[in-house]
Scaffold this motif. Structure first.
Motif, short mmCIF file in Angstrom:
data_model
loop_
_atom_site.label_atom_id
_atom_site.label_comp_id
_atom_site.label_asym_id
_atom_site.label_seq_id
_atom_site.Cartn_x
_atom_site.Cartn_y
_atom_site.Cartn_z
N GLY A 2 0.82 -1.21 -0.16
CA GLY A 2 -0.10 0.09 -0.06
C GLY A 2 1.03 1.32 -0.04
N GLY A 3 2.10 1.05 0.37
CA GLY A 3 3.01 2.19 0.45
C GLY A 3 4.15 2.21 -0.40
N HIS A 4 4.34 1.11 -1.10
CA HIS A 4 5.70 0.99 -2.01
C HIS A 4 5.41 0.14 -3.11
CE1 HIS A 4 6.43 0.82 2.41
NE2 HIS A 4 6.12 -0.37 2.38
N GLY A 7 -9.29 -2.25 -0.09
CA GLY A 7 -10.15 -3.01 -1.26
C GLY A 7 -9.53 -3.98 -2.04
N GLY A 8 -8.04 -3.99 -1.94
CA GLY A 8 -7.18 -5.00 -2.70
C GLY A 8 -7.65 -6.44 -2.62
N PRO A 9 -7.83 -7.07 -1.49
CA PRO A 9 -8.17 -8.30 -1.37
C PRO A 9 -9.73 -8.57 -2.01
CG PRO A 9 -7.35 -7.46 0.85
CD PRO A 9 -7.58 -6.23 -0.27
N ALA A 41 0.22 -10.89 -1.89
CA ALA A 41 -0.88 -11.82 -1.30
C ALA A 41 -2.02 -12.21 -2.59
CB ALA A 41 -1.65 -11.20 -0.35
N ASN A 42 -1.69 -11.13 -3.58
CA ASN A 42 -2.77 -11.10 -4.71
C ASN A 42 -2.40 -12.61 -5.40
OD1 ASN A 42 -3.33 -10.67 -7.83
ND2 ASN A 42 -4.62 -9.31 -6.50
N SER A 43 -3.56 -13.41 -5.68
CA SER A 43 -3.63 -14.73 -6.46
C SER A 43 -3.30 -14.61 -7.87
CB SER A 43 -5.04 -15.42 -5.98
OG SER A 43 -5.96 -14.85 -6.67
O1 KG4 Z 1 2.25 -4.33 3.27
P1 KG4 Z 1 0.64 -3.97 3.37
O2 KG4 Z 1 0.39 -4.67 4.70
O3 KG4 Z 1 1.19 -2.60 4.00
C1 KG4 Z 1 1.79 -1.62 3.30
O4 KG4 Z 1 3.05 -1.42 3.67
O5 KG4 Z 1 1.08 -0.77 2.92
O6 KG4 Z 1 -0.03 -3.87 2.18
C2 KG4 Z 1 -1.28 -3.28 2.31
C3 KG4 Z 1 -1.57 -3.39 0.96
C4 KG4 Z 1 -3.23 -2.79 0.71
O7 KG4 Z 1 -3.16 -1.61 -0.34
C5 KG4 Z 1 -4.13 -3.91 0.28
O8 KG4 Z 1 -5.23 -3.67 -0.33
C6 KG4 Z 1 -3.08 -4.85 -0.47
O9 KG4 Z 1 -1.93 -4.65 0.29
N1 KG4 Z 1 -3.46 -6.22 -0.57
C7 KG4 Z 1 -3.90 -6.81 -1.72
C8 KG4 Z 1 -4.26 -8.01 -1.53
N2 KG4 Z 1 -4.10 -8.21 0.06
C9 KG4 Z 1 -3.64 -7.07 0.37
N3 KG4 Z 1 -4.15 -6.12 -2.76
C10 KG4 Z 1 -4.62 -7.10 -3.80
N4 KG4 Z 1 -4.72 -8.41 -3.62
C11 KG4 Z 1 -4.56 -9.06 -2.48
N5 KG4 Z 1 -5.08 -10.16 -2.25
#
Ligand code: KG4
Ligand code: ZN
Length: 340
Positions: A143-145, A185-187, A280-282
């Motif tokens: 979400g940040g990088h 919303g990513g998941p 984590a995205n499938s």
């Molecule tokens: O690494 P993280 O927990 O925190 C940050 O450093 O940002 O990443 C969170 C990000 C969020 O934008 C979330 O929507 C995304 O990871 N995320 C996903 C999935 N699971 C988490 N994006 C797409 N598909 C996923 N399954």
């Protein structure tokens, strides 16, 4: 020194997760993460609220990490903490706490770069993951990088490309928000995408030189796409949710893979490690597996709990720095912008 048991307490507070972990050498004994639910109602992280929540969470989270690891404070060899990059108000909480505790216990303090930690998380010893050999390419997506990094050694890293605007996780989350889905919303996009046709709708891919990324244009084109279609049919989103999600996800993955392929071509390195919450995205996982067969890549995906922000990854960097006597002074300060 590698044969001796060293216990490192690690603290992570760079964004909206307060986390503490205890490691014995390269093994994680405990890894406690307190997620901040408060941000959900605002559709994104509110920095002031994050900082306040860290202050409330840090003492119980550190306490729990020690209890779960069954380690007394007096057994600790050093304290590692995230110096940056991240939200300054959040980083300050973890930094101040780590400094005071190290001073009180009279043990060394170790500063950790959060982005290095996302990469070095691969070196945590765990039956569910394997470490890549040097040199390898790391793609950190969260979400940040969003970065592609050439990793020659633990502390010899070069950023080959990064996002010029939004991070890839933001692209997922902001697209989801436009579809009326809750944060993050990513998941959910991932979930609905599984049922949809990835070629149902076309979104433009940005033209960015070199190995850098840009995701803000995609967000704008999705906004106009939705506005245009909802005007014609108010139920457009509900009727096409799976296809829209699949098409958005397909576009984001295509953008990532295009740059990753270019990085492989440029460096000749085919060991690819990914990290960060978006790992984590499938769809991304599936595409990487496919590249193993199609292009002869070897891919490395950390255990999920070491992908998202967590103190275990800060602890492994702490241990590796401990071995190299890389300690910080008591006047060390948190740093919002902190390069690898
Ligand atoms: O690494 P993280 O927990 O925190 C940050 O450093 O940002 O990443 C969170 C990000 C969020 O934008 C979330 O929507 C995304 O990871 N995320 C996903 C999935 N699971 C988490 N994006 C797409 N598909 C996923 N399954
Ligand atoms: Zn992170």
């Amino acid at each position: 020194m590698e044969n001796q048991k060293k216990y490192i307490l690690a603290i992570e507070s760079s964004c909206d997760d307060t986390s503490a972990a205890v490691l014995c050498n390269k093994t994680v004994l405990s890894n406690v993460v307190a997620n901040q639910e408060i941000h959900k109602q605002y559709g994104g992280v509110v920095p002031e609220l994050a900082s306040r929540a860290h202050q409330q969470n840090i003492v119980p989270v550190v306490h729990q990490a020690l209890v779960k690891a069954n380690i007394d404070k007096k057994q600790l060899s050093a304290i590692a903490f995230t110096k940056g990059p991240g939200l300054l108000g959040s980083l300050l909480v973890g930094t101040s706490f780590a400094k005071s505790l190290a001073l009180g216990l009279n043990i060394p303090l170790i500063q950790v770069n959060h982005m290095q930690a996302h990469i070095l998380a691969h070196f945590i010893e765990d039956p569910e993951q394997k470490a890549p050999p040097f040199p390898f390419l790391a793609m950190t997506i969260s979400g940040g990088h969003t970065q592609i990094v050439l990793v020659k050694d633990y502390f010899d890293m070069t950023v080959l490309g990064e996002t010029l605007d939004d991070a890839v996780g933001e692209a997922f989350d902001k697209s989801a928000k436009l579809l009326g889905l809750p944060y993050p919303g990513g998941p959910l996009i991932d979930k609905y995408a599984k049922e949809g046709n990835p070629h149902a709708f076309e979104f433009p891919k940005p033209k960015v030189d070199g190995l850098n990324f840009s995701f803000s244009g995609l967000k704008t084109s999705i906004l106009y796409f939705i506005q245009r279609n909802v005007q014609k049919n108010p139920d457009f989103i509900q009727e096409n949710l799976a296809d829209i999600c699949a098409s958005i996800q397909h576009t984001i993955i295509a953008i990532l893979m295009q740059k990753l392929k270019a990085a492989v071509k440029e460096t000749g390195i085919k060991h690819i490690a990914i990290g960060g919450g978006v790992a984590a995205n499938s769809g991304i996982r599936g595409k990487l597996k496919q590249m193993e067969t199609d292009k002869g890549w070897t891919t490395y995906i950390p255990k999920f709990s070491y992908c998202t922000d967590n103190a275990g990854m800060i602890g492994i960097v702490g241990y590796l720095k401990y071995l190299g006597n890389k300690f910080a002074e008591q006047d060390v300060a948190a740093q919002a912008r902190y390069h690898i």
